[in-house]
Design an enzyme around this catalytic site. Structure first.
Site, PDB file in Angstrom:
ATOM      1  N   ASP A 292       0.823  -1.215   0.000  1.00  0.00           N
ATOM      2  CA  ASP A 292       0.000   0.000   0.000  1.00  0.00           C
ATOM      3  C   ASP A 292       0.859   1.268   0.000  1.00  0.00           C
ATOM      4  O   ASP A 292       2.083   1.205   0.162  1.00  0.00           O
ATOM      5  CB  ASP A 292      -0.958   0.002   1.209  1.00  0.00           C
TER       6      ASP A 292
ATOM      7  N   HIS B  54      -7.323  -4.427  10.054  1.00  0.00           N
ATOM      8  CA  HIS B  54      -7.011  -4.180   8.639  1.00  0.00           C
ATOM      9  C   HIS B  54      -5.701  -4.847   8.229  1.00  0.00           C
ATOM     10  O   HIS B  54      -4.794  -5.029   9.038  1.00  0.00           O
ATOM     11  CB  HIS B  54      -7.050  -2.685   8.272  1.00  0.00           C
TER      12      HIS B  54
ATOM     13  N   GLU C 193      -9.719  -1.709   5.130  1.00  0.00           N
ATOM     14  CA  GLU C 193     -10.397  -1.377   6.381  1.00  0.00           C
ATOM     15  C   GLU C 193     -11.656  -2.234   6.553  1.00  0.00           C
ATOM     16  O   GLU C 193     -12.187  -2.762   5.568  1.00  0.00           O
ATOM     17  CB  GLU C 193     -10.804   0.104   6.345  1.00  0.00           C
TER      18      GLU C 193
END
Ligand code: GLP
Length: 244
Positions: free
Chosen positions: A67, A138, A143
């Site tokens: 990410d 998460h 999420e």
């Protein structure tokens, strides 16, 4: 699922680094899925040490990070690009052109997400995906929600994640509100997953993730469905397991 009980953070970091090193030795041109956050820092330190001792060679390794914050430039010291260089890449002989991180500065989120999915599929998929665990369950930046997101997407970070991550920023307002993240489907396609969890503050969520119902409200619970998951957690993170 295999669960390794580590004595403490240092032991956890050593065990996780050994598992990653084994992967690199078995397949020198493997694709490592890499993670950020505070938990993997010790693991990266151990990997750097193994490299410096001549026990590990990254020259053929490729990587894809989970990410990246949206809107942070690569030279921002809170971007995950900066983090990876600072904690791992600049200390080992990995070729930077073989490393991949979502481009947080790409304004067209659809374009960036499709590009990143293609990067991963062109690499032939991830051999070993390292994961940390957020306090709300998460993984990456997936999420809690009503459904499992399949592919790389742009997320609105929850107030609890912004709160947890504000310790790295000067002020809470500086924490980006969005991020690009591999989807749950992308993560689940990795051939092997290594989840590392440390600290008593993660004990409840680790227990829910591994022993609770499989639900997108606890994104990490999906790992129960993966056929090759190794969890390395320290005594503190496993404290709910001993109680129950
Ligand atoms: C961030 C990252 C996650 C990481 C999580 C936990 O939100 N996007 O990949 O697992 O934080 O971080 P820490 O290890 O600092 O608790």
């Amino acid at each position: 699922m295999k669960l390794y009980r580590a004595l403490d953070y240092k032991d956890l970091s050593r065990k996780a680094a050994n598992l990653i090193a084994a992967q690199v030795m078995m397949k020198p041109d493997c694709v490592l899925g890499l993670a950020t956050g505070s938990t993997p820092i010790g693991t990266y330190e151990q990997l750097v040490e193994k490299y410096q001792n001549g026990d590990l060679d990254f020259k053929e390794v490729k990587s894809a990070n989970l990410d990246e914050y949206r809107g942070l430039t690569k030279d921002n010291d809170q971007s995950y690009y900066y983090f990876m260089n600072h904690h791992l890449f600049k200390h080992v002989n990995i070729h930077l052109e073989n490393t991949n991180i979502p481009n947080g500065m790409e304004p067209d989120s659809k374009k960036e997400c499709l590009r990143y999915e293609k990067v991963i599929s062109d690499l032939g998929g991830v051999d070993l995906q390292l994961l940390g665990l957020g306090h709300n369950g998460h993984i990456g930046f997936n999420e809690p929600s009503e459904s499992f997101d399949q592919i790389t997407h742009c997320v609105d970070l929850t107030p609890s994640t912004i709160e947890a991550n504000k310790r790295f920023f000067e002020k809470a307002e500086d924490v980006p509100k969005q991020a690009y993240t591999m989807g749950i489907g992308t993560i689940m396609q990795a051939r092997k997953i290594l989840l590392i969890v440390s600290g008593e503050d993660k004990a409840d969520i680790l227990y829910q993730s591994l022993c609770g119902p499989i639900t997108p409200h606890v994104p990490a619970s999906v790992l129960q469905l993966h056929k090759d998951v190794v969890v390395v957690a320290d005594e503190a993170a496993l404290s709910k397991f001993s109680e129950k």
